[in-house]
Motif scaffolding. Structure first.
Motif, PDB file in Angstrom:
ATOM      1  N   VAL A 200       0.874  -1.283   0.052  1.00 29.76           N
ATOM      2  CA  VAL A 200      -0.087   0.083  -0.156  1.00 29.76           C
ATOM      3  C   VAL A 200       0.879   1.382   0.002  1.00 29.76           C
ATOM      4  CG1 VAL A 200      -1.675   1.187   1.345  1.00 29.76           C
ATOM      5  CG2 VAL A 200      -2.072  -0.966   1.018  1.00 29.76           C
ATOM      6  N   LEU A 201       0.302   2.253  -0.807  1.00 35.01           N
ATOM      7  CA  LEU A 201       1.146   3.702  -0.971  1.00 35.01           C
ATOM      8  C   LEU A 201       0.371   4.552  -0.122  1.00 35.01           C
ATOM      9  CD1 LEU A 201       2.162   3.597  -4.673  1.00 35.01           C
ATOM     10  CD2 LEU A 201       3.578   2.988  -2.774  1.00 35.01           C
ATOM     11  N   GLU A 202      -1.040   4.241  -0.126  1.00 35.73           N
ATOM     12  CA  GLU A 202      -2.083   5.228   0.274  1.00 35.73           C
ATOM     13  C   GLU A 202      -3.270   4.300   0.761  1.00 35.73           C
ATOM     14  OE1 GLU A 202      -2.197   8.684  -2.406  1.00 35.73           O
ATOM     15  OE2 GLU A 202      -4.147   8.957  -1.608  1.00 35.73           O
ATOM     16  N   LEU A 203      -3.623   4.987   1.929  1.00 29.84           N
ATOM     17  CA  LEU A 203      -4.840   4.188   2.446  1.00 29.84           C
ATOM     18  C   LEU A 203      -5.888   5.056   3.027  1.00 29.84           C
ATOM     19  CD1 LEU A 203      -5.992   1.281   2.758  1.00 29.84           C
ATOM     20  CD2 LEU A 203      -5.141   1.100   4.881  1.00 29.84           C
ATOM     21  N   ARG A 204      -7.061   4.866   2.527  1.00 32.14           N
ATOM     22  CA  ARG A 204      -8.145   5.954   2.967  1.00 32.14           C
ATOM     23  C   ARG A 204      -9.642   5.161   3.282  1.00 32.14           C
ATOM     24  NH1 ARG A 204      -9.301  11.110   3.693  1.00 32.14           N
ATOM     25  NH2 ARG A 204     -11.371  12.065   3.006  1.00 32.14           N
ATOM     26  N   ARG A 205     -10.119   5.325   4.661  1.00 34.58           N
ATOM     27  CA  ARG A 205     -11.341   4.784   4.910  1.00 34.58           C
ATOM     28  C   ARG A 205     -12.600   5.437   4.335  1.00 34.58           C
ATOM     29  NH1 ARG A 205     -12.119   1.597  10.295  1.00 34.58           N
ATOM     30  NH2 ARG A 205     -12.394   3.567  11.124  1.00 34.58           N
ATOM     31  N   LEU A 206     -13.356   4.890   3.394  1.00 33.99           N
ATOM     32  CA  LEU A 206     -14.346   5.810   2.841  1.00 33.99           C
ATOM     33  C   LEU A 206     -15.747   5.512   3.695  1.00 33.99           C
ATOM     34  CD1 LEU A 206     -13.666   4.939  -0.859  1.00 33.99           C
ATOM     35  CD2 LEU A 206     -12.681   6.731   0.471  1.00 33.99           C
ATOM     36  N   SER A 207     -16.053   4.251   4.198  1.00 35.74           N
ATOM     37  CA  SER A 207     -17.400   3.997   5.003  1.00 35.74           C
ATOM     38  C   SER A 207     -17.324   3.176   5.984  1.00 35.74           C
ATOM     39  CB  SER A 207     -18.330   3.674   4.114  1.00 35.74           C
ATOM     40  OG  SER A 207     -18.047   2.609   3.258  1.00 35.74           O
ATOM     41  N   VAL A 208     -17.915   3.059   6.866  1.00 38.69           N
ATOM     42  CA  VAL A 208     -18.301   2.253   8.092  1.00 38.69           C
ATOM     43  C   VAL A 208     -19.481   1.715   7.877  1.00 38.69           C
ATOM     44  CG1 VAL A 208     -18.417   1.701  10.579  1.00 38.69           C
ATOM     45  CG2 VAL A 208     -16.356   3.061   9.193  1.00 38.69           C
ATOM     46  N   GLY A 221     -11.591  17.468   9.755  1.00 38.53           N
ATOM     47  CA  GLY A 221     -12.919  18.178   9.824  1.00 38.53           C
ATOM     48  C   GLY A 221     -13.815  17.046  10.698  1.00 38.53           C
ATOM     49  N   LEU A 222     -14.529  17.558  11.473  1.00 41.10           N
ATOM     50  CA  LEU A 222     -15.482  16.763  12.276  1.00 41.10           C
ATOM     51  C   LEU A 222     -17.059  17.121  12.161  1.00 41.10           C
ATOM     52  CD1 LEU A 222     -14.926  15.059  14.812  1.00 41.10           C
ATOM     53  CD2 LEU A 222     -15.466  17.495  16.037  1.00 41.10           C
ATOM     54  N   ARG A 223     -18.044  16.276  12.136  1.00 42.98           N
ATOM     55  CA  ARG A 223     -19.404  16.456  12.093  1.00 42.98           C
ATOM     56  C   ARG A 223     -19.941  15.468  13.287  1.00 42.98           C
ATOM     57  NH1 ARG A 223     -23.537  14.060   9.383  1.00 42.98           N
ATOM     58  NH2 ARG A 223     -23.005  12.977   7.534  1.00 42.98           N
ATOM     59  N   GLU A 224     -20.780  15.975  14.030  1.00 43.00           N
ATOM     60  CA  GLU A 224     -21.755  15.324  14.928  1.00 43.00           C
ATOM     61  C   GLU A 224     -22.707  14.291  14.207  1.00 43.00           C
ATOM     62  OE1 GLU A 224     -22.936  17.433  18.494  1.00 43.00           O
ATOM     63  OE2 GLU A 224     -23.666  15.219  19.456  1.00 43.00           O
ATOM     64  N   LEU A 225     -23.009  13.200  14.876  1.00 37.17           N
ATOM     65  CA  LEU A 225     -23.784  12.163  14.140  1.00 37.17           C
ATOM     66  C   LEU A 225     -25.037  11.959  15.000  1.00 37.17           C
ATOM     67  CD1 LEU A 225     -21.319   9.484  13.187  1.00 37.17           C
ATOM     68  CD2 LEU A 225     -22.378  11.144  11.842  1.00 37.17           C
ATOM     69  N   PHE A 226     -26.287  11.791  14.396  1.00 35.36           N
ATOM     70  CA  PHE A 226     -27.568  11.615  15.067  1.00 35.36           C
ATOM     71  C   PHE A 226     -27.947  10.349  14.607  1.00 35.36           C
ATOM     72  CE2 PHE A 226     -26.237  16.094  15.020  1.00 35.36           C
ATOM     73  CZ  PHE A 226     -26.072  16.348  16.000  1.00 35.36           C
ATOM     74  N   PRO A 227     -29.308  10.071  15.445  1.00 36.95           N
ATOM     75  CA  PRO A 227     -29.703   8.683  15.000  1.00 36.95           C
ATOM     76  C   PRO A 227     -29.996   8.204  13.636  1.00 36.95           C
ATOM     77  CG  PRO A 227     -30.959   9.565  16.887  1.00 36.95           C
ATOM     78  CD  PRO A 227     -30.040  10.751  16.299  1.00 36.95           C
ATOM     79  N   GLY A 228     -30.265   9.143  12.719  1.00 32.10           N
ATOM     80  CA  GLY A 228     -30.316   8.504  11.566  1.00 32.10           C
ATOM     81  C   GLY A 228     -28.877   8.151  10.949  1.00 32.10           C
ATOM     82  N   ASP A 229     -28.062   8.705  11.130  1.00 31.93           N
ATOM     83  CA  ASP A 229     -26.832   8.290  10.830  1.00 31.93           C
ATOM     84  C   ASP A 229     -26.123   6.963  11.545  1.00 31.93           C
ATOM     85  OD1 ASP A 229     -25.846  10.907   9.629  1.00 31.93           O
ATOM     86  OD2 ASP A 229     -25.789  11.683  11.612  1.00 31.93           O
ATOM     87  N   LEU A 230     -26.479   6.776  12.780  1.00 30.57           N
ATOM     88  CA  LEU A 230     -26.088   5.748  13.495  1.00 30.57           C
ATOM     89  C   LEU A 230     -26.637   4.710  12.951  1.00 30.57           C
ATOM     90  CD1 LEU A 230     -26.110   7.068  16.815  1.00 30.57           C
ATOM     91  CD2 LEU A 230     -24.279   7.176  15.362  1.00 30.57           C
ATOM     92  N   CYS A 231     -28.089   4.536  12.489  1.00 28.91           N
ATOM     93  CA  CYS A 231     -28.775   3.647  12.001  1.00 28.91           C
ATOM     94  C   CYS A 231     -28.042   2.891  10.632  1.00 28.91           C
ATOM     95  CB  CYS A 231     -30.068   3.936  11.367  1.00 28.91           C
ATOM     96  SG  CYS A 231     -31.419   3.966  12.799  1.00 28.91           S
ATOM     97  N   ARG A 232     -27.376   3.981   9.781  1.00 31.10           N
ATOM     98  CA  ARG A 232     -26.697   3.637   8.552  1.00 31.10           C
ATOM     99  C   ARG A 232     -25.365   2.923   8.920  1.00 31.10           C
ATOM    100  NH1 ARG A 232     -27.131   9.123   6.872  1.00 31.10           N
ATOM    101  NH2 ARG A 232     -29.515   8.976   6.687  1.00 31.10           N
ATOM    102  N   VAL A 233     -24.837   3.060  10.127  1.00 33.10           N
ATOM    103  CA  VAL A 233     -23.747   2.127  10.437  1.00 33.10           C
ATOM    104  C   VAL A 233     -24.142   0.931  10.325  1.00 33.10           C
ATOM    105  CG1 VAL A 233     -22.013   1.648  12.366  1.00 33.10           C
ATOM    106  CG2 VAL A 233     -22.605   4.173  11.662  1.00 33.10           C
ATOM    107  N   PHE A 234     -25.344   0.401  10.793  1.00 31.60           N
ATOM    108  CA  PHE A 234     -25.632  -0.815  10.927  1.00 31.60           C
ATOM    109  C   PHE A 234     -26.502  -1.409  10.020  1.00 31.60           C
ATOM    110  CE2 PHE A 234     -24.708   0.624  15.231  1.00 31.60           C
ATOM    111  CZ  PHE A 234     -23.682  -0.410  15.537  1.00 31.60           C
ATOM    112  N   ASN A 235     -26.958  -0.463   8.838  1.00 30.67           N
ATOM    113  CA  ASN A 235     -27.789  -0.907   7.884  1.00 30.67           C
ATOM    114  C   ASN A 235     -27.065  -0.659   6.525  1.00 30.67           C
ATOM    115  OD1 ASN A 235     -30.107  -1.960   9.324  1.00 30.67           O
ATOM    116  ND2 ASN A 235     -30.302  -0.054   9.970  1.00 30.67           N
ATOM    117  N   ALA A 236     -26.144  -1.334   6.180  1.00 26.70           N
ATOM    118  CA  ALA A 236     -25.491  -1.016   4.822  1.00 26.70           C
ATOM    119  C   ALA A 236     -26.421  -1.506   3.751  1.00 26.70           C
ATOM    120  CB  ALA A 236     -24.164  -1.900   4.571  1.00 26.70           C
ATOM    121  N   LYS A 237     -26.383  -0.777   2.753  1.00 28.97           N
ATOM    122  CA  LYS A 237     -27.445  -1.010   1.399  1.00 28.97           C
ATOM    123  C   LYS A 237     -26.525  -1.020   0.254  1.00 28.97           C
ATOM    124  CE  LYS A 237     -31.354  -2.405   2.530  1.00 28.97           C
ATOM    125  NZ  LYS A 237     -31.090  -3.035   3.741  1.00 28.97           N
TER     126      LYS A 237
END
Ligand code: URA
Length: 237
Positions: A200-208, A221-237
């Motif tokens: 690997v020369l370069e590595l970037r995480r795009l999603s969880v 940069g930082l952004r607060e997460l709310f319930p809708g975001d947290l549901c997305r973590v456990f429901n990948a589509k």
């Protein structure tokens, strides 16, 4: 919900440090259910009491969640005597919340890092049992083939003999690929690609899970997460 002290309520809401809040409360700037309250030790039910500071309602959240675009060169740790950590990137009000990183990105990896003070949430994101897939973009030195993708799918055996769970490799073109994994062994993606002759020369995480990095945040940069975001973590589509 169990009662907590007024100064703790305000500090967990990120208003100021517990020490500063004692003075703020004593100075009469805080009301509880419409009445001035000058005792920091006053107990209240955080879900039922209306707490205002300087006339403004303070929302209480026991647990907080943030998305950070981790820059290269910063350690995923809560503190380090010598090197800058991801917690050093937070503004002072957020440093008081007891946040910690969910899992780990290497010093040289950038991208989506979750921060929270909710240990149960962190466990569910990290543990392979919950199958939260993490997607990485990698630039590599070497050519990858369909054979490599098949080996990823089957479950790679790393150079030290460690066996990986089945993962996905998508080749984007010469020297670039996407890797999806659902576990977090030490240097996992780097070691997986190195084991196929493509360091690997370069590595970037795009999603969880289904939560995608907000590319508008920029490094640090930082952004607060709310319930809708947290549901997305456990429901990948
Ligand atoms: N895999 C790695 O090798 N490094 C990271 O930072 C994350 C996953």
């Amino acid at each position: 919900m169990p009662e907590i002290r007024l100064d703790r309520f305000l500090s967990e809401a990120g208003m100021a440090s517990r020490r500063a809040l004692k003075d703020i409360i004593r100075s009469g700037r805080v009301t509880v259910d419409g009445c001035a309250e000058t005792r920091p030790e006053t107990k209240l039910d955080p879900e039922r009491s209306a707490v205002c500071l300087d006339g403004k309602r303070v929302a209480y959240a026991q647990f907080r969640y943030f998305m950070l675009d981790k820059p290269v060169g910063v350690l995923t740790a809560t503190r380090d005597g010598r090197q800058k950590t991801v917690l050093d990137l937070l503004p002072p009000a957020l440093k008081r919340l007891g946040l910690f990183p969910v899992g780990r990105l290497d010093k040289d990896t950038s991208g989506l890092l979750l921060l929270t003070n909710d240990g149960d949430f962190a466990h569910r994101v990290i543990s392979p049992k919950f199958c939260v897939e993490k997607l990485y973009y990698a630039k590599v030195d070497g050519a990858l083939s369909a054979e490599d993708a098949a080996a990823f799918k089957q479950g790679l055996i790393l150079r030290d003999g460690a066996r990986c769970l089945p993962a996905a490799l998508e080749i984007l073109g010469e020297g670039a690929c996407l890797v999806k994994v659902r576990e977090g062994k030490y240097h996992q993606v780097r070691r997986m690609l190195a084991s196929r002759g493509a360091p690997v020369l370069e590595l970037r995480r795009l999603s969880v899970g289904g939560l995608v990095l907000d590319e508008n945040l920029g490094p640090g940069g930082l952004r607060e997460l709310f319930p809708g975001d947290l549901c997305r973590v456990f429901n990948a589509k």
